[in-house]
Design an enzyme around this catalytic site. Structure first.
Site, PDB file in Angstrom:
ATOM      1  N   ARG A 192      35.295  74.663   1.301  1.00 40.84           N
ATOM      2  CA  ARG A 192      34.904  74.310  -0.060  1.00 40.84           C
ATOM      3  C   ARG A 192      35.897  73.376  -0.743  1.00 40.84           C
ATOM      4  O   ARG A 192      35.671  72.963  -1.881  1.00 40.84           O
ATOM      5  CB  ARG A 192      34.766  75.595  -0.907  1.00 40.84           C
ATOM      6  CG  ARG A 192      33.531  76.400  -0.640  1.00 40.84           C
ATOM      7  CD  ARG A 192      32.268  75.731  -1.100  1.00 40.84           C
ATOM      8  NE  ARG A 192      32.222  75.571  -2.552  1.00 40.84           N
ATOM      9  CZ  ARG A 192      31.691  76.462  -3.383  1.00 40.84           C
ATOM     10  NH1 ARG A 192      31.156  77.572  -2.892  1.00 40.84           N
ATOM     11  NH2 ARG A 192      31.678  76.236  -4.673  1.00 40.84           N
ATOM     12  N   ARG A 236      46.269  72.004  14.262  1.00 39.88           N
ATOM     13  CA  ARG A 236      45.694  71.078  15.234  1.00 39.88           C
ATOM     14  C   ARG A 236      45.697  69.667  14.654  1.00 39.88           C
ATOM     15  O   ARG A 236      45.788  69.495  13.437  1.00 39.88           O
ATOM     16  CB  ARG A 236      44.286  71.529  15.618  1.00 39.88           C
ATOM     17  CG  ARG A 236      44.299  72.752  16.536  1.00 39.88           C
ATOM     18  CD  ARG A 236      42.896  73.117  17.017  1.00 39.88           C
ATOM     19  NE  ARG A 236      42.931  74.052  18.130  1.00 39.88           N
ATOM     20  CZ  ARG A 236      43.000  75.375  18.004  1.00 39.88           C
ATOM     21  NH1 ARG A 236      43.050  75.917  16.800  1.00 39.88           N
ATOM     22  NH2 ARG A 236      43.022  76.161  19.077  1.00 39.88           N
ATOM     23  N   GLY A 259      44.093  86.922  14.907  1.00 42.23           N
ATOM     24  CA  GLY A 259      43.584  86.231  13.735  1.00 42.23           C
ATOM     25  C   GLY A 259      42.114  86.462  13.495  1.00 42.23           C
ATOM     26  O   GLY A 259      41.718  87.118  12.542  1.00 42.23           O
ATOM     27  N   HIS A 260      41.264  85.937  14.376  1.00 42.61           N
ATOM     28  CA  HIS A 260      39.817  85.936  14.122  1.00 42.61           C
ATOM     29  C   HIS A 260      39.275  87.344  13.895  1.00 42.61           C
ATOM     30  O   HIS A 260      38.570  87.600  12.903  1.00 42.61           O
ATOM     31  CB  HIS A 260      39.089  85.272  15.291  1.00 42.61           C
ATOM     32  CG  HIS A 260      37.612  85.201  15.109  1.00 42.61           C
ATOM     33  ND1 HIS A 260      37.000  84.240  14.336  1.00 42.61           N
ATOM     34  CD2 HIS A 260      36.609  85.991  15.586  1.00 42.61           C
ATOM     35  CE1 HIS A 260      35.694  84.426  14.345  1.00 42.61           C
ATOM     36  NE2 HIS A 260      35.435  85.487  15.090  1.00 42.61           N
ATOM     37  N   HIS A 303      41.819  73.465  10.088  1.00 42.52           N
ATOM     38  CA  HIS A 303      42.114  74.731   9.406  1.00 42.52           C
ATOM     39  C   HIS A 303      43.510  74.647   8.804  1.00 42.52           C
ATOM     40  O   HIS A 303      43.660  74.145   7.694  1.00 42.52           O
ATOM     41  CB  HIS A 303      41.904  75.952  10.303  1.00 42.52           C
ATOM     42  CG  HIS A 303      42.209  75.744  11.752  1.00 42.52           C
ATOM     43  ND1 HIS A 303      43.450  75.381  12.226  1.00 42.52           N
ATOM     44  CD2 HIS A 303      41.402  75.847  12.847  1.00 42.52           C
ATOM     45  CE1 HIS A 303      43.405  75.292  13.539  1.00 42.52           C
ATOM     46  NE2 HIS A 303      42.186  75.558  13.948  1.00 42.52           N
ATOM     47  N   HIS A 343      44.545  86.615  21.911  1.00 41.82           N
ATOM     48  CA  HIS A 343      43.224  85.997  22.047  1.00 41.82           C
ATOM     49  C   HIS A 343      42.175  87.076  22.276  1.00 41.82           C
ATOM     50  O   HIS A 343      42.145  87.726  23.314  1.00 41.82           O
ATOM     51  CB  HIS A 343      43.142  84.956  23.164  1.00 41.82           C
ATOM     52  CG  HIS A 343      42.086  83.922  22.897  1.00 41.82           C
ATOM     53  ND1 HIS A 343      42.341  82.753  22.225  1.00 41.82           N
ATOM     54  CD2 HIS A 343      40.764  83.914  23.163  1.00 41.82           C
ATOM     55  CE1 HIS A 343      41.222  82.053  22.109  1.00 41.82           C
ATOM     56  NE2 HIS A 343      40.246  82.741  22.667  1.00 41.82           N
ATOM     57  N   HIS A 348      48.404  77.833  13.721  1.00 38.95           N
ATOM     58  CA  HIS A 348      48.133  76.938  14.843  1.00 38.95           C
ATOM     59  C   HIS A 348      47.580  75.628  14.287  1.00 38.95           C
ATOM     60  O   HIS A 348      46.358  75.430  14.226  1.00 38.95           O
ATOM     61  CB  HIS A 348      47.126  77.590  15.796  1.00 38.95           C
ATOM     62  CG  HIS A 348      46.916  76.854  17.074  1.00 38.95           C
ATOM     63  ND1 HIS A 348      46.741  77.496  18.285  1.00 38.95           N
ATOM     64  CD2 HIS A 348      46.845  75.529  17.356  1.00 38.95           C
ATOM     65  CE1 HIS A 348      46.557  76.598  19.239  1.00 38.95           C
ATOM     66  NE2 HIS A 348      46.619  75.387  18.694  1.00 38.95           N
ATOM     67  N   GLU A 401      52.203  77.845  16.716  1.00 36.68           N
ATOM     68  CA  GLU A 401      51.686  77.605  18.055  1.00 36.68           C
ATOM     69  C   GLU A 401      50.843  76.338  18.066  1.00 36.68           C
ATOM     70  O   GLU A 401      50.288  75.929  17.048  1.00 36.68           O
ATOM     71  CB  GLU A 401      50.868  78.803  18.549  1.00 36.68           C
ATOM     72  CG  GLU A 401      49.636  79.120  17.728  1.00 36.68           C
ATOM     73  CD  GLU A 401      48.870  80.312  18.284  1.00 36.68           C
ATOM     74  OE1 GLU A 401      49.498  81.198  18.891  1.00 36.68           O
ATOM     75  OE2 GLU A 401      47.638  80.348  18.114  1.00 36.68           O
TER      76      GLU A 401
END
Length: 237
Positions: free
Chosen positions: A18, A45, A213-214, A50, A190, A43, A70
Protein backbone atom coordinates in the site's frame (compact mmCIF):
# COMPACT_ATOMS: atom_id res chain seq x y z
CA UNK A 1 17.46 -23.55 24.22
CA UNK A 2 17.53 -22.93 20.48
CA UNK A 3 17.30 -19.22 19.70
CA UNK A 4 14.49 -17.75 17.62
CA UNK A 5 15.30 -15.13 15.01
CA UNK A 6 12.19 -13.58 13.46
CA UNK A 7 12.40 -12.81 9.75
CA UNK A 8 10.38 -9.63 9.19
CA UNK A 9 10.38 -9.65 5.38
CA UNK A 10 6.66 -10.39 5.26
CA UNK A 11 5.97 -7.30 7.36
CA UNK A 12 7.75 -5.25 4.70
CA UNK A 13 5.80 -7.01 1.95
CA UNK A 14 2.54 -5.95 3.59
CA UNK A 15 3.78 -2.38 3.99
CA UNK A 16 4.91 -2.15 0.38
CA UNK A 17 1.55 -3.36 -0.91
CA UNK A 18 0.00 0.00 0.00
CA UNK A 19 2.99 2.31 0.20
CA UNK A 20 3.53 4.50 3.23
CA UNK A 21 4.90 3.03 6.41
CA UNK A 22 2.14 0.86 7.83
CA UNK A 23 3.03 -1.58 9.23
CA UNK A 24 6.26 -0.03 10.41
CA UNK A 25 9.03 -2.62 10.11
CA UNK A 26 11.23 -0.87 12.67
CA UNK A 27 8.47 -0.87 15.27
CA UNK A 28 7.66 -4.50 14.52
CA UNK A 29 11.32 -5.45 15.02
CA UNK A 30 11.38 -3.64 18.36
CA UNK A 31 8.16 -5.36 19.36
CA UNK A 32 9.43 -8.81 18.32
CA UNK A 33 12.40 -8.34 20.63
CA UNK A 34 10.15 -7.05 23.41
CA UNK A 35 7.93 -10.12 23.00
CA UNK A 36 10.91 -12.48 23.40
CA UNK A 37 12.56 -12.97 20.01
CA UNK A 38 16.31 -13.41 20.34
CA UNK A 39 17.14 -12.08 16.91
CA UNK A 40 15.86 -10.22 13.87
CA UNK A 41 16.49 -11.48 10.33
CA UNK A 42 16.10 -9.54 7.10
CA UNK A 43 16.68 -10.64 3.53
CA UNK A 44 17.07 -7.64 1.21
CA UNK A 45 16.79 -8.52 -2.47
CA UNK A 46 17.99 -6.39 -5.38
CA UNK A 47 14.47 -5.30 -6.36
CA UNK A 48 13.64 -4.35 -2.74
CA UNK A 49 10.23 -5.97 -3.10
CA UNK A 50 10.02 -6.39 0.65
CA UNK A 51 12.89 -5.29 2.90
CA UNK A 52 14.52 -2.18 1.48
CA UNK A 53 18.17 -1.36 1.88
CA UNK A 54 17.19 1.72 3.88
CA UNK A 55 15.21 -0.53 6.22
CA UNK A 56 18.41 -2.39 7.04
CA UNK A 57 20.17 0.85 7.91
CA UNK A 58 17.24 1.95 10.06
CA UNK A 59 17.01 -1.40 11.84
CA UNK A 60 20.69 -1.31 12.72
CA UNK A 61 19.94 1.68 14.95
CA UNK A 62 17.34 -0.15 17.05
CA UNK A 63 17.94 -3.91 17.04
CA UNK A 64 19.45 -4.91 20.39
CA UNK A 65 19.44 -8.69 19.92
CA UNK A 66 21.26 -10.53 17.12
CA UNK A 67 20.85 -8.80 13.76
CA UNK A 68 21.11 -11.31 10.90
CA UNK A 69 21.26 -10.10 7.30
CA UNK A 70 20.83 -12.83 4.72
CA UNK A 71 21.00 -12.71 0.96
CA UNK A 72 22.88 -13.33 -2.24
CA UNK A 73 26.28 -11.65 -1.91
CA UNK A 74 26.28 -9.35 -4.93
CA UNK A 75 28.25 -6.11 -4.76
CA UNK A 76 25.43 -4.02 -3.29
CA UNK A 77 24.66 -6.62 -0.63
CA UNK A 78 28.31 -6.84 0.37
CA UNK A 79 28.56 -3.07 0.67
CA UNK A 80 25.43 -2.97 2.83
CA UNK A 81 26.66 -5.67 5.19
CA UNK A 82 30.04 -4.02 5.54
CA UNK A 83 28.35 -0.72 6.34
CA UNK A 84 25.92 -2.17 8.88
CA UNK A 85 28.25 -4.76 10.49
CA UNK A 86 25.51 -7.06 11.81
CA UNK A 87 26.22 -9.82 14.28
CA UNK A 88 25.68 -12.38 11.52
CA UNK A 89 25.55 -12.52 7.74
CA UNK A 90 23.95 -15.54 6.09
CA UNK A 91 25.00 -16.15 2.50
CA UNK A 92 22.14 -17.47 0.34
CA UNK A 93 22.50 -18.33 -3.38
CA UNK A 94 19.05 -17.18 -4.51
CA UNK A 95 18.53 -15.79 -7.99
CA UNK A 96 17.29 -12.18 -8.24
CA UNK A 97 13.88 -13.33 -9.51
CA UNK A 98 13.41 -16.12 -6.95
CA UNK A 99 10.17 -15.92 -4.98
CA UNK A 100 11.99 -17.38 -2.01
CA UNK A 101 15.23 -19.24 -1.37
CA UNK A 102 14.99 -22.75 -2.78
CA UNK A 103 18.43 -24.37 -2.55
CA UNK A 104 21.69 -24.23 -0.68
CA UNK A 105 25.15 -23.40 -1.97
CA UNK A 106 27.29 -25.75 -3.96
CA UNK A 107 30.21 -25.10 -1.64
CA UNK A 108 32.59 -27.11 -3.80
CA UNK A 109 31.87 -25.38 -7.09
CA UNK A 110 31.88 -21.94 -5.44
CA UNK A 111 34.72 -22.69 -3.05
CA UNK A 112 37.07 -19.85 -4.00
CA UNK A 113 34.32 -17.23 -4.15
CA UNK A 114 32.87 -18.24 -0.80
CA UNK A 115 36.29 -18.46 0.81
CA UNK A 116 37.06 -14.86 -0.15
CA UNK A 117 33.66 -13.64 1.06
CA UNK A 118 33.91 -15.46 4.36
CA UNK A 119 37.37 -14.09 5.03
CA UNK A 120 36.28 -10.53 4.28
CA UNK A 121 33.24 -10.67 6.54
CA UNK A 122 35.13 -12.36 9.36
CA UNK A 123 37.89 -9.76 9.12
CA UNK A 124 35.14 -7.17 9.67
CA UNK A 125 34.06 -8.94 12.86
CA UNK A 126 30.90 -10.46 11.37
CA UNK A 127 29.94 -14.06 12.06
CA UNK A 128 29.28 -15.92 8.79
CA UNK A 129 26.70 -18.61 8.09
CA UNK A 130 26.31 -20.38 4.74
CA UNK A 131 22.92 -21.68 3.56
CA UNK A 132 23.29 -25.34 2.56
CA UNK A 133 21.23 -28.44 1.84
CA UNK A 134 21.46 -31.43 4.17
CA UNK A 135 24.21 -32.83 1.97
CA UNK A 136 27.36 -34.07 3.65
CA UNK A 137 29.62 -33.05 0.75
CA UNK A 138 28.28 -29.50 0.84
CA UNK A 139 28.76 -29.32 4.60
CA UNK A 140 32.33 -30.53 4.30
CA UNK A 141 32.81 -27.91 1.58
CA UNK A 142 31.41 -25.24 3.90
CA UNK A 143 34.00 -26.15 6.49
CA UNK A 144 36.72 -25.78 3.86
CA UNK A 145 35.76 -22.18 3.07
CA UNK A 146 36.11 -21.17 6.73
CA UNK A 147 32.52 -20.34 7.65
CA UNK A 148 31.53 -20.12 11.31
CA UNK A 149 28.13 -21.71 10.85
CA UNK A 150 25.86 -23.33 8.31
CA UNK A 151 22.12 -22.84 7.96
CA UNK A 152 20.32 -26.00 6.90
CA UNK A 153 17.65 -25.47 4.22
CA UNK A 154 14.68 -27.20 5.83
CA UNK A 155 11.97 -27.06 3.15
CA UNK A 156 12.45 -30.76 2.27
CA UNK A 157 11.89 -31.62 5.94
CA UNK A 158 8.72 -29.54 6.11
CA UNK A 159 7.45 -30.97 2.82
CA UNK A 160 7.77 -34.60 3.96
CA UNK A 161 6.97 -34.09 7.65
CA UNK A 162 3.37 -35.31 7.50
CA UNK A 163 4.25 -38.31 5.34
CA UNK A 164 6.94 -39.64 7.68
CA UNK A 165 8.54 -37.27 10.12
CA UNK A 166 11.21 -39.84 11.00
CA UNK A 167 12.32 -40.16 7.38
CA UNK A 168 11.98 -36.41 6.86
CA UNK A 169 14.31 -35.49 9.70
CA UNK A 170 16.88 -38.27 9.24
CA UNK A 171 19.15 -36.49 6.71
CA UNK A 172 19.12 -33.38 8.88
CA UNK A 173 20.20 -35.37 11.93
CA UNK A 174 23.11 -36.78 9.95
CA UNK A 175 23.99 -33.36 8.56
CA UNK A 176 23.88 -31.78 12.00
CA UNK A 177 26.13 -34.42 13.51
CA UNK A 178 28.66 -33.92 10.73
CA UNK A 179 28.58 -30.15 11.28
CA UNK A 180 29.24 -30.67 14.99
CA UNK A 181 32.10 -33.06 14.21
CA UNK A 182 33.60 -30.44 11.89
CA UNK A 183 33.29 -27.68 14.49
CA UNK A 184 30.58 -25.74 12.67
CA UNK A 185 27.74 -23.92 14.39
CA UNK A 186 24.29 -24.94 13.24
CA UNK A 187 21.31 -22.80 12.21
CA UNK A 188 18.19 -23.84 10.29
CA UNK A 189 15.39 -22.21 8.39
CA UNK A 190 12.71 -22.37 5.70
CA UNK A 191 9.14 -23.58 6.16
CA UNK A 192 9.60 -24.34 9.83
CA UNK A 193 6.29 -23.82 11.62
CA UNK A 194 4.30 -24.62 14.75
CA UNK A 195 3.44 -27.94 13.11
CA UNK A 196 6.97 -29.22 12.64
CA UNK A 197 9.35 -27.11 14.73
CA UNK A 198 9.28 -28.99 18.03
CA UNK A 199 10.14 -32.34 16.49
CA UNK A 200 12.95 -30.87 14.42
CA UNK A 201 14.42 -29.16 17.46
CA UNK A 202 14.19 -32.33 19.53
CA UNK A 203 15.82 -34.55 16.92
CA UNK A 204 18.55 -32.38 15.44
CA UNK A 205 21.62 -32.15 17.67
CA UNK A 206 23.44 -28.89 18.34
CA UNK A 207 20.83 -26.57 16.82
CA UNK A 208 21.72 -23.02 17.82
CA UNK A 209 19.20 -20.87 15.96
CA UNK A 210 16.17 -21.01 13.70
CA UNK A 211 15.08 -18.19 11.42
CA UNK A 212 11.32 -18.10 10.83
CA UNK A 213 9.28 -15.53 8.97
CA UNK A 214 6.41 -16.56 6.70
CA UNK A 215 4.77 -19.09 9.03
CA UNK A 216 5.24 -16.93 12.11
CA UNK A 217 3.77 -13.80 10.52
CA UNK A 218 0.88 -15.85 9.12
CA UNK A 219 0.16 -17.30 12.56
CA UNK A 220 0.29 -13.81 14.06
CA UNK A 221 -2.75 -12.86 11.96
CA UNK A 222 -4.75 -15.33 14.05
CA UNK A 223 -2.97 -15.39 17.41
CA UNK A 224 -1.40 -11.93 17.65
CA UNK A 225 2.31 -11.22 17.37
CA UNK A 226 3.21 -11.38 21.05
CA UNK A 227 1.33 -14.62 21.63
CA UNK A 228 2.73 -16.16 18.44
CA UNK A 229 6.33 -15.45 19.37
CA UNK A 230 5.74 -17.03 22.77
CA UNK A 231 4.18 -20.06 21.08
CA UNK A 232 7.25 -20.51 18.88
CA UNK A 233 9.60 -20.07 21.83
CA UNK A 234 7.79 -22.84 23.70
CA UNK A 235 8.44 -25.17 20.75
CA UNK A 236 12.18 -24.55 21.15
CA UNK A 237 12.55 -25.38 24.84
Amino acid sequence: MTRLSVNINKIATLRNARGGNNPNVVKVAIDCERFGAQGITVHPRPDERHIRFQDVLDLKQVVTTEFNIEGNPDARFIDLVMQVRPEQVTLVPDAPDAITSNAGWDTIRHRDHLKDLVASFKDAGIRVSIFVDADERMIEGAREVGTDRIELYTEPYAHHYFTSREDAVAPFVRAAQLALDLGLGLNAGHDLSLDNLRYFNQQVPGLLEVSIGHALVSDALYFGLENTIQMYLRELV
